[in-house]
Scaffold this motif. Structure first.
Motif, mmCIF file in Angstrom:
data_model
loop_
_atom_site.group_PDB
_atom_site.id
_atom_site.type_symbol
_atom_site.label_atom_id
_atom_site.label_comp_id
_atom_site.label_asym_id
_atom_site.label_seq_id
_atom_site.Cartn_x
_atom_site.Cartn_y
_atom_site.Cartn_z
ATOM 1 N N VAL A 248 -61.215 41.730 20.111
ATOM 2 C CA VAL A 248 -60.529 40.441 20.158
ATOM 3 C C VAL A 248 -59.024 40.699 20.101
ATOM 4 N N VAL A 249 -58.338 40.289 21.160
ATOM 5 C CA VAL A 249 -56.895 40.517 21.277
ATOM 6 C C VAL A 249 -56.183 39.174 21.233
ATOM 7 N N ALA A 250 -55.331 38.971 20.236
ATOM 8 C CA ALA A 250 -54.534 37.748 20.154
ATOM 9 C C ALA A 250 -53.261 37.935 20.972
ATOM 10 N N PHE A 251 -52.890 36.907 21.731
ATOM 11 C CA PHE A 251 -51.647 36.940 22.509
ATOM 12 C C PHE A 251 -50.724 35.833 22.011
ATOM 13 N N PHE A 252 -49.492 36.216 21.688
ATOM 14 C CA PHE A 252 -48.500 35.255 21.199
ATOM 15 C C PHE A 252 -47.200 35.447 21.953
ATOM 16 N N ALA A 253 -46.599 34.339 22.387
ATOM 17 C CA ALA A 253 -45.296 34.383 23.041
ATOM 18 C C ALA A 253 -44.350 33.463 22.288
ATOM 19 N N GLY A 254 -43.234 34.004 21.834
ATOM 20 C CA GLY A 254 -42.283 33.183 21.091
ATOM 21 C C GLY A 254 -41.331 34.016 20.275
ATOM 22 N N ARG A 255 -40.538 33.341 19.464
ATOM 23 C CA ARG A 255 -39.529 34.021 18.647
ATOM 24 C C ARG A 255 -40.110 34.547 17.342
ATOM 25 N N ASP A 256 -41.115 33.854 16.793
ATOM 26 C CA ASP A 256 -41.618 34.182 15.460
ATOM 27 C C ASP A 256 -42.680 35.272 15.502
ATOM 28 N N ALA A 257 -42.279 36.456 15.929
ATOM 29 C CA ALA A 257 -43.214 37.585 15.975
ATOM 30 C C ALA A 257 -43.711 37.948 14.583
ATOM 31 N N GLU A 258 -42.830 37.816 13.592
ATOM 32 C CA GLU A 258 -43.222 38.146 12.225
ATOM 33 C C GLU A 258 -44.289 37.184 11.715
ATOM 34 N N GLY A 259 -44.136 35.900 12.042
ATOM 35 C CA GLY A 259 -45.132 34.915 11.638
ATOM 36 C C GLY A 259 -46.483 35.177 12.264
ATOM 37 N N ALA A 260 -46.478 35.582 13.536
ATOM 38 C CA ALA A 260 -47.731 35.905 14.209
ATOM 39 C C ALA A 260 -48.395 37.118 13.564
ATOM 40 N N ALA B 253 -48.103 38.106 10.578
ATOM 41 C CA ALA B 253 -48.554 37.775 9.223
ATOM 42 C C ALA B 253 -49.767 36.854 9.208
ATOM 43 N N SER B 254 -50.134 36.296 10.370
ATOM 44 C CA SER B 254 -51.188 35.280 10.397
ATOM 45 C C SER B 254 -52.464 35.710 11.101
ATOM 46 N N PHE B 255 -52.365 36.623 12.076
ATOM 47 C CA PHE B 255 -53.483 36.864 12.990
ATOM 48 C C PHE B 255 -54.286 38.115 12.660
ATOM 49 N N GLY B 256 -54.487 38.363 11.374
ATOM 50 C CA GLY B 256 -55.244 39.535 10.948
ATOM 51 C C GLY B 256 -56.711 39.498 11.331
ATOM 52 N N ALA B 257 -57.224 38.312 11.702
ATOM 53 C CA ALA B 257 -58.627 38.209 12.109
ATOM 54 C C ALA B 257 -58.864 38.812 13.485
ATOM 55 N N ALA B 258 -57.795 39.060 14.225
ATOM 56 C CA ALA B 258 -57.911 39.714 15.532
ATOM 57 C C ALA B 258 -57.896 41.227 15.358
ATOM 58 N N ASP B 259 -58.435 41.926 16.352
ATOM 59 C CA ASP B 259 -58.405 43.392 16.302
ATOM 60 C C ASP B 259 -57.031 43.929 16.690
ATOM 61 N N ARG B 260 -56.388 43.245 17.643
ATOM 62 C CA ARG B 260 -55.044 43.627 18.069
ATOM 63 C C ARG B 260 -54.228 42.379 18.332
ATOM 64 N N LEU B 261 -52.906 42.542 18.339
ATOM 65 C CA LEU B 261 -51.989 41.445 18.635
ATOM 66 C C LEU B 261 -50.964 41.923 19.653
ATOM 67 N N ILE B 262 -50.826 41.161 20.723
ATOM 68 C CA ILE B 262 -49.782 41.421 21.706
ATOM 69 C C ILE B 262 -48.758 40.303 21.586
ATOM 70 N N VAL B 263 -47.534 40.653 21.261
ATOM 71 C CA VAL B 263 -46.465 39.682 21.065
ATOM 72 C C VAL B 263 -45.454 39.803 22.196
ATOM 73 N N ALA B 264 -45.268 38.715 22.938
ATOM 74 C CA ALA B 264 -44.181 38.641 23.914
ATOM 75 C C ALA B 264 -43.009 38.002 23.173
ATOM 76 N N ARG B 265 -42.133 38.849 22.670
ATOM 77 C CA ARG B 265 -41.080 38.368 21.751
ATOM 78 C C ARG B 265 -39.873 37.840 22.523
ATOM 79 N N ALA B 266 -39.447 36.645 22.124
ATOM 80 C CA ALA B 266 -38.278 36.027 22.747
ATOM 81 C C ALA B 266 -37.141 35.944 21.733
ATOM 82 N N THR B 267 -35.941 36.224 22.177
ATOM 83 C CA THR B 267 -34.772 36.084 21.310
ATOM 84 C C THR B 267 -33.853 34.960 21.787
ATOM 85 N N LYS B 268 -34.080 34.483 23.017
ATOM 86 C CA LYS B 268 -33.168 33.496 23.601
ATOM 87 C C LYS B 268 -33.702 32.073 23.541
ATOM 88 N N SER B 269 -34.942 31.900 23.108
ATOM 89 C CA SER B 269 -35.523 30.560 23.072
ATOM 90 C C SER B 269 -36.618 30.496 22.028
#
Length: 322
Positions: free
Chosen positions: A35-47, A49-65
């Motif tokens: 199970v791979v969680a995908f998150f796009a946004g600025r709050d990579a740290e929040g993701a 800290a929250s998505f431990g139920a997934a096996d992996r996390l892919i973060v598309a980190r944004a700094t401009k929006s």
């Protein structure tokens, strides 16, 4: 097989339905699946800290929006799908997900089922139960993997929040996609909740189109006062100007999770259910026995709401001695 669970968040807040997406993926994952969680946004740290139920996390980190437009989210997700070759992609039924799911389906050629309530897996095929006609009909269909599903909020309980290990987090740069995209975020208009914040209310009495007119809301308002509850409305009520926008529950209003949610004359469109289906106790009153609100209600009554409100108010007055 890999299962991608799409998640969302902005303004340093992870959307609660993100944990539901992970739970949905986990519910049909088999031995050896990931199970791979995908998150796009600025709050990579929040993701993280929250998505431990997934096996992996892919973060598309944004700094401009702080907000990722659906166009950009879909572009980033398409790149992840190309790299990961998943068998299933789960997208939330949200303002963002409506565009993203259709975009991904068109570009991959994979089948898409929207408004999903239930998923059962049989090897490389799925049996899906999904809503049609605003939730008045539940349709069962079969589909082969790979596929895309758009999940109704509230259809699955939230996965337990928790941190995911750093070695299980992959970070990619979302800024180039944001810069090249045609849709740009101009500003975020956040309502002033100084007068009322339904998200903190323990009891809510919500009126829908079935209340009839603005004057009739006073009956529900008096009941709410006796219950120590806040009065709220569905979108048709707010659109008619009968209640202020700050008292709207649903996709384009506030998302609430009170201990008691009393729905009076609310049909239960998917947009409304997204905002209240996680309430601890839902009591629905509607003359239509097929109203979608009964799909999430713990107790329901198919009677005239005015009769019920009048009788319940009398009982409460008698009990309080007033």
């Amino acid at each position: 097989m890999k299962l991608i669970a799409c998640t969302e968040g902005h303004s340093s807040k992870i959307e609660a339905f993100s944990l539901e997406m992970i739970a949905a993926a986990r519910s049909i994952a088999q031995a050896g699946d990931e199970v791979v969680a995908f998150f796009a946004g600025r709050d990579a740290e929040g993701a993280s800290a929250s998505f431990g139920a997934a096996d992996r996390l892919i973060v598309a980190r944004a700094t401009k929006s702080d907000v990722i437009p659906a166009e950009t989210y879909a572009l980033l997700l398409r790149d992840v799908i190309t790299a990961e070759s998943p068998g299933l992609v789960l997208v939330p039924y949200s303002a963002n997900g409506l565009d993203v799911a259709a975009d991904i389906a068109a570009r991959t050629g994979w089948p898409l089922v929207s408004y999903v309530n239930e998923i059962k897996r049989h090897g490389e095929s799925l049996t899906i139960v999904a809503q049609m006609y605003g939730g008045k009909i539940l349709a069962e269909c079969e589909m082969q993997l790979p596929a895309i599903l758009m999940i109704n909020p509230g259809a699955f309980a939230e996965a337990a929040p928790g941190a995911i290990t750093a070695v299980s987090v992959q970070t990619i740069d979302a800024d180039p996609a944001l810069t090249s995209g045609k849709v740009k975020m101009v500003a975020i208009d956040v309502p002033d909740y100084a007068d009322v914040d339904l998200t903190t209310a323990e009891r809510i009495v919500c009126v829908g189109r079935g209340i009839g007119d603005e004057a009739s809301i006073d009956l529900a308002r008096n009941l709410a006062t006796m219950l120590g509850a806040e009065i709220a409305g569905s979108r048709p009520v707010v659109d008619n100007g009968w209640l202020p926008k700050l008292r709207q529950v649903g996709k384009s209003g506030q998302k609430v999770k009170p201990k008691l949610y009393l729905a009076l004359g609310v049909s239960g469109a998917p947009e409304h259910l997204e905002g209240m289906s996680q309430a601890d106790l839902i009591i629905a009153v509607n003359t239509d026995p097929k109203a979608p609100i009964f799909n999430v209600a713990h107790y329901g009554a198919t009677c005239d709401l005015f009769d019920l409100v009048a009788n319940l108010s009398d009982r409460l007055r008698a009990g309080s001695g007033r």
